[in-house]
Design a protein around this motif. Structure first.
Motif, mmCIF file in Angstrom:
data_model
loop_
_atom_site.group_PDB
_atom_site.id
_atom_site.type_symbol
_atom_site.label_atom_id
_atom_site.label_comp_id
_atom_site.label_asym_id
_atom_site.label_seq_id
_atom_site.Cartn_x
_atom_site.Cartn_y
_atom_site.Cartn_z
ATOM 1 N N SER A 1 0.843 -1.204 0.000
ATOM 2 C CA SER A 1 0.000 0.000 0.000
ATOM 3 C C SER A 1 0.875 1.250 0.000
ATOM 4 O O SER A 1 1.844 1.358 0.765
ATOM 5 C CB SER A 1 -0.930 -0.040 1.226
ATOM 6 O OG SER A 1 -0.939 1.200 1.883
ATOM 7 N N LEU A 2 0.490 2.173 -0.845
ATOM 8 C CA LEU A 2 1.257 3.405 -1.005
ATOM 9 C C LEU A 2 1.202 4.236 0.282
ATOM 10 O O LEU A 2 2.194 4.860 0.678
ATOM 11 C CB LEU A 2 0.673 4.185 -2.188
ATOM 12 C CG LEU A 2 1.593 5.145 -2.926
ATOM 13 C CD1 LEU A 2 2.933 4.541 -3.230
ATOM 14 C CD2 LEU A 2 0.919 5.592 -4.228
ATOM 15 N N LEU B 1 5.452 7.904 -7.294
ATOM 16 C CA LEU B 1 4.395 6.886 -7.312
ATOM 17 C C LEU B 1 3.015 7.522 -7.168
ATOM 18 O O LEU B 1 2.073 7.160 -7.879
ATOM 19 C CB LEU B 1 4.641 5.853 -6.209
ATOM 20 C CG LEU B 1 5.784 4.869 -6.525
ATOM 21 C CD1 LEU B 1 6.304 4.190 -5.268
ATOM 22 C CD2 LEU B 1 5.322 3.821 -7.541
ATOM 23 N N LYS B 2 2.931 8.507 -6.268
ATOM 24 C CA LYS B 2 1.631 9.165 -6.079
ATOM 25 C C LYS B 2 1.179 9.860 -7.352
ATOM 26 O O LYS B 2 0.016 9.808 -7.749
ATOM 27 C CB LYS B 2 1.726 10.186 -4.925
ATOM 28 C CG LYS B 2 1.582 9.515 -3.566
ATOM 29 C CD LYS B 2 1.906 10.456 -2.453
ATOM 30 C CE LYS B 2 0.707 11.258 -2.001
ATOM 31 N NZ LYS B 2 1.050 12.082 -0.811
ATOM 32 N N PHE C 1 -0.046 7.231 -9.896
ATOM 33 C CA PHE C 1 -1.383 6.722 -9.583
ATOM 34 C C PHE C 1 -2.454 7.783 -9.845
ATOM 35 O O PHE C 1 -3.569 7.467 -10.267
ATOM 36 C CB PHE C 1 -1.440 6.194 -8.144
ATOM 37 C CG PHE C 1 -0.882 4.800 -8.034
ATOM 38 C CD1 PHE C 1 0.490 4.588 -7.930
ATOM 39 C CD2 PHE C 1 -1.706 3.693 -8.097
ATOM 40 C CE1 PHE C 1 1.025 3.301 -7.879
ATOM 41 C CE2 PHE C 1 -1.190 2.401 -8.040
ATOM 42 C CZ PHE C 1 0.183 2.199 -7.925
ATOM 43 N N SER C 2 -2.069 9.027 -9.652
ATOM 44 C CA SER C 2 -3.027 10.093 -9.902
ATOM 45 C C SER C 2 -3.302 10.237 -11.418
ATOM 46 O O SER C 2 -4.445 10.412 -11.842
ATOM 47 C CB SER C 2 -2.486 11.375 -9.278
ATOM 48 O OG SER C 2 -2.940 12.493 -9.955
ATOM 49 N N ALA D 1 -3.078 7.821 -13.579
ATOM 50 C CA ALA D 1 -3.866 6.640 -13.963
ATOM 51 C C ALA D 1 -5.335 6.864 -13.627
ATOM 52 O O ALA D 1 -6.229 6.505 -14.404
ATOM 53 C CB ALA D 1 -3.322 5.415 -13.248
ATOM 54 N N GLU D 2 -5.549 7.477 -12.496
ATOM 55 C CA GLU D 2 -6.915 7.770 -12.048
ATOM 56 C C GLU D 2 -7.600 8.700 -13.059
ATOM 57 O O GLU D 2 -8.716 8.455 -13.505
ATOM 58 C CB GLU D 2 -6.808 8.451 -10.669
ATOM 59 C CG GLU D 2 -8.112 8.917 -10.102
ATOM 60 C CD GLU D 2 -8.570 7.990 -8.994
ATOM 61 O OE1 GLU D 2 -7.767 7.727 -8.085
ATOM 62 O OE2 GLU D 2 -9.732 7.542 -9.069
ATOM 63 N N SER E 1 -6.905 3.290 -13.428
ATOM 64 C CA SER E 1 -6.316 3.018 -12.106
ATOM 65 C C SER E 1 -6.659 1.612 -11.604
ATOM 66 O O SER E 1 -5.910 1.039 -10.822
ATOM 67 C CB SER E 1 -6.736 4.074 -11.094
ATOM 68 O OG SER E 1 -8.121 4.127 -11.021
ATOM 69 N N ILE F 1 -3.793 -0.939 -12.107
ATOM 70 C CA ILE F 1 -2.465 -0.880 -11.483
ATOM 71 C C ILE F 1 -2.527 -0.957 -9.961
ATOM 72 O O ILE F 1 -3.492 -0.515 -9.345
ATOM 73 C CB ILE F 1 -1.665 0.374 -11.915
ATOM 74 C CG1 ILE F 1 -2.361 1.662 -11.471
ATOM 75 C CG2 ILE F 1 -1.436 0.402 -13.407
ATOM 76 C CD1 ILE F 1 -1.498 2.898 -11.688
ATOM 77 N N GLN F 2 -1.509 -1.537 -9.363
ATOM 78 C CA GLN F 2 -1.443 -1.621 -7.909
ATOM 79 C C GLN F 2 0.004 -1.453 -7.456
ATOM 80 O O GLN F 2 0.926 -1.871 -8.172
ATOM 81 C CB GLN F 2 -2.003 -2.972 -7.435
ATOM 82 C CG GLN F 2 -1.212 -4.172 -7.914
ATOM 83 C CD GLN F 2 -1.986 -5.478 -7.787
ATOM 84 O OE1 GLN F 2 -3.096 -5.630 -8.326
ATOM 85 N NE2 GLN F 2 -1.415 -6.420 -7.068
ATOM 86 N N PHE F 3 0.162 -0.832 -6.300
ATOM 87 C CA PHE F 3 1.519 -0.665 -5.784
ATOM 88 C C PHE F 3 1.988 -1.982 -5.182
ATOM 89 O O PHE F 3 1.244 -2.661 -4.476
ATOM 90 C CB PHE F 3 1.556 0.450 -4.740
ATOM 91 C CG PHE F 3 2.874 0.518 -4.046
ATOM 92 C CD1 PHE F 3 4.004 0.951 -4.726
ATOM 93 C CD2 PHE F 3 3.015 0.105 -2.721
ATOM 94 C CE1 PHE F 3 5.252 0.981 -4.099
ATOM 95 C CE2 PHE F 3 4.254 0.143 -2.092
ATOM 96 C CZ PHE F 3 5.372 0.574 -2.785
#
Ligand code: HAM
Length: 525
Positions: free
Chosen positions: A329-330, A347-348, A351-352, A354-355, A360, A363-365
Motif C-alpha cells: 500500500s502506497l 508513485l503518487k 497513480f493520480s 492513472a486515475e 487506475s 495498477i497496484q503498488f
C-alpha cells in the motif's frame, strides 16, 4: 481455336516460353520479367530431406539422434533444462558442425526453444504485430529496428544479471565478440547516442524484434521470442511511464483482455535507494542489490538474505529492506519513508495520472517489484495475469543512467518490453485467440490448357486493380478447383472458357451466394 493472343484491348506485352513439345502451356510474361536468377538442380535426384556429404561445404549442419547436440544446444548454461543435452562447452567456444561421411537425414524440427511459423502461426503473429504497431501509432511512436547481432559488450553489465548467463554469444570470423540480442534496450541506447544531437527530444520509438535468451523453458518462455518495445527518451517526469502503461492497457483492451484478467504491479527503485541511503550502503551496490532482490520467490529467502549480507549490508538493513519490500500500500510506504522523498512523490503522481486517464483499476503498488535488469533507476512495472498461471506478461521502467554507462550523456528514458509468447498463452487461457483464416479474393482458372495464358492475363488485370488472385497453374478438373476455392476461402471463382473468351468475356461465380454471371474483361473489378 480460342482467340489467343488475347483480345487486342488486353494484349500482353510479350509472350514467351512455349514448351518444346507444345503440350506445355504458354506462359505470358511482362517485359520486366527476367531469367537472371540461377536455377539450382540436384542431380542425381536426392530425397528432399537427405543431403550428400559435400553439402557441408554449404555450411549445412546436421543433427541426428546419434550425433552430438545441435549447435543451439551447446551454449553455456548452468542448468540442463527439460531433457536438454548437456554440454561442457562455453558459449562461444568455436565449434564446427558435425561431419557426416554418409548421407544423413536432417532433423526437421527447429532448434530447441525456437519456432517455425507455418502459415497459421504466421497469421497469428502478424495479427499480434499489427496490434502492437497500431497501438504504437495511436500514441504517436515511430518504428525503429536494430541488428539481431550486436557487440557482446553491449549486454555485459557488472551486476550479475541472469540475462548475462543466458547470452547466445560467440566470436565471429574477425575475432569480435558478438551476441544475439537478448533484449532491445541496449541497442536503442546505442542508437540514441549515435544519433546524438541530430535527433530532437523527446524521442518516442517503438520496435518489434526477435530476442534470444538461453532460458529454462516454461510456459510462454522460449529461447527466442519477439518483443514489442515502446520507449520514451528525453522526458524525466512520470507522465512518460503513465503514457507507456496506458498504451499497454489499450493494447490489452483491443484484444478483449480486461482489468479482471491482468494487472500491473508498480513500484520505484527509488524506494530501495532511499532505504539503502539510510543504512549508508554505497550507491555503486545499488544495481547488485536490485538483482538479488529480484531473485525473491525464485530462490530461498535465506539465500536472498545471505547474498544481501555479502554486499556489506547489516542484519538490520536487510531486515528493514525486506520489511519494506512486503508493502503493498502506497499509504503504508508513505508512513515509513515520509512524503518528502522522490519515490513516494513519483508513485503518487503516477497513480493520480492513472486515475485521471481512467485505468487506475489496472495498477497496484507492490514494493516487491524491482525487475531483474540492473539499469532501472526509477519507476518499474510488470504486467501479470491475475490467475497467477503465467510469468510476467510485460515489464519496463525508467533507466535514466543507461546512456551514460555507454559513454553518452545522461538522458532520461523509460520504456517496456512485451513478449509475443506469453500473451498468446494468455489469449488461449481466456478463449480470446482470434479465428484468422486465409482468404483470397479471386480464384482464376482456365477451362482449356490453351487458355492458361488468358487466365494469367485475367489474374494480372485483377491484381492490377489491387485484388488478390490465386491462379490455377495446372490443368485441373472443376471439382478440384471448387475444393481449392473452399480451402483458400475465395470469394469469387472466375472461369476462362473458350466461348466466353472469344467474346472477350469470362464467367464469374460468387462463391458465398452461388450467383453466376458473365462479364466483359474490361468491366471486371
Ligand atoms: P524483460 O522483463 O527482460 O525486459 O522482458 C520483457 C518481456 O519480454 C517479458 O515480460 C516477457 O513478456 C518477454 N520475454 C522475456 N524473455 C522471454 C523469453 N525467454 N521467452 C518469451 N518471452 C520473454 C526487457 O527486456 C527490457 N529490455 C524491457 C524494456 C524496454 N525496458 C525498457 N525498455
Amino acid at each position: 481455336m480460342p482467340p489467343y493472343p488475347p483480345p487486342p484491348s488486353e494484349r500482353l506485352p510479350q509472350t514467351i516460353l512455349h514448351g518444346e513439345n507444345s503440350k506445355l502451356p504458354l506462359l505470358s510474361l511482362s517485359p520486366q520479367t527476367s531469367f537472371s536468377s540461377p536455377i539450382y538442380l540436384l542431380s542425381p535426384p536426392y530425397h528432399p530431406f537427405t543431403f550428400p556429404n559435400h553439402a557441408r561445404s554449404l555450411n549445412t549442419t546436421f543433427s541426428s539422434p546419434l550425433s552430438s547436440p545441435s549447435p543451439s544446444e551447446t551454449h553455456s548454461q548452468s542448468f540442463d533444462s527439460v531433457g536438454d543435452a548437456t554440454s561442457s562447452r562455453r558459449s562461444g567456444s568455436p565449434s564446427s558442425p558435425p561431419t557426416a561421411d554418409v548421407q544423413q537425414k536432417i532433423d526437421v524440427n527447429p532448434p530447441k526453444g525456437t519456432r517455425d511459423f507455418p502459415p497459421e502461426e504466421m497469421r497469428l503473429r502478424n495479427w499480434l504485430f499489427q496490434n502492437f504497431r497500431e497501438v504504437s501509432r495511436l500514441f504517436g511512436f515511430e518504428e525503429v529496428d536494430f541488428p539481431v547481432l550486436e557487440s557482446e559488450a553491449l549486454f555485459i553489465r557488472k551486476a550479475g544479471e541472469e540475462i548475462r548467463d543466458q547470452l547466445y554469444c560467440f566470436e565471429d570470423r574477425g575475432n569480435r565478440r558478438v551476441a544475439l540480442r537478448p533484449e532491445l534496450t541496449p541497442s536503442l541506447a546505442r542508437l540514441v547516442i549515435q544519433k546524438g544531437k541530430s535527433v530532437s527530444l523527446p524521442l518516442k520509438w517503438f520496435t518489434v524484434g526477435q530476442c534470444w535468451r538461453y532460458e529454462r523453458m516454461t510456459r510462454g518462455r522460449r529461447r527466442e521470442h519477439y518483443q514489442w518495445n515502446m520507449d520514451i527518451v528525453g522526458v524525466s517526469g512520470v507522465t512518460a511511464e503513465a503514457e507507456l502503461i496506458y498504451a499497454i492497457v489499450m493494447f490489452f483492451k483491443r484484444l478483449g483482455i480486461t482489468e479482471l484478467d491482468v494487472g500491473f504491479k508498480v513500484s520505484s527503485r527509488k524506494v530501495l535507494q532511499e532505504i539503502l541511503r539510510c543504512y549508508n550502503i554505497p550507491e555503486n551496490l545499488f544495481g547488485n542489490v536490485c538483482i538479488i532482490i529480484d531473485k525473491m520467490g525464485k530462490i530461498a529467502l535465506d539465500d536472498v538474505k545471505r547474498e544481501l549480507k555479502s554486499t556489506g549490508m547489516s542484519d538490520e538493513a536487510v531486515g528493514q529492506l525486506l520489511e519494506v519490500l512486503s508493502i503493498k500500500s502506497l499509504a503504508k510506504l508513505e508512513e515509513i519513508l515520509g512524503s518528502s522523498g522522490e519515490a513516494v512523490a513519483d508513485l503518487k503522481q503516477l497513480f493520480s495520472f492513472a486515475e485521471k486517464t481512467g485505468y487506475s483499476e489496472w495498477i497496484q503498488f507492490d514494493a516487491s517489484v524491482v525487475r531483474g535488469l540492473a539499469y532501472y533507476t526509477g519507476i518499474v512495472f510488470e504486467g501479470f495475469d491475475r490467475e497467477g498461471k503465467l510469468r510476467a506478461i510485460c515489464g519496463g521502467g525508467r533507466y535514466d543512467k543507461l546512456l551514460s554507462t555507454f559513454g553518452g550523456d545522461d538522458i532520461p528514458a523509460c520504456g517496456f518490453g512485451f513478449g509475443d509468447a506469453i500473451i498468446v498463452e494468455l489469449l488461449k487461457e481466456k478463449g480470446l485467440l482470434p479465428e484468422l483464416s486465409f482468404q483470397v479474393e479471386n480464384i482464376v482458372c482456365s477451362l482449356d490448357p490453351d487458355l492458361q495464358g488468358a487466365a494469367a492475363l485475367v489474374a494480372s488485370i485483377l491484381r492490377g486493380k489491387g485484388q488478390s488472385v490465386d491462379l490455377v497453374l495446372e490443368s485441373k478438373p472443376l471439382k478440384w478447383v471448387f475444393k481449392r476455392a473452399a480451402k483458400i476461402n475465395a470469394c469469387r471463382l472466375i472461369l476462362v472458357g473458350t466461348s466466353e473468351w472469344q467474346r472477350s468475356m469470362v464467367a464469374v461465380k460468387i462463391l458465398s451466394t452461388g450467383e453466376q454471371y458473365e462479364t466483359k474483361l474490361d468491366e471486371l473489378d
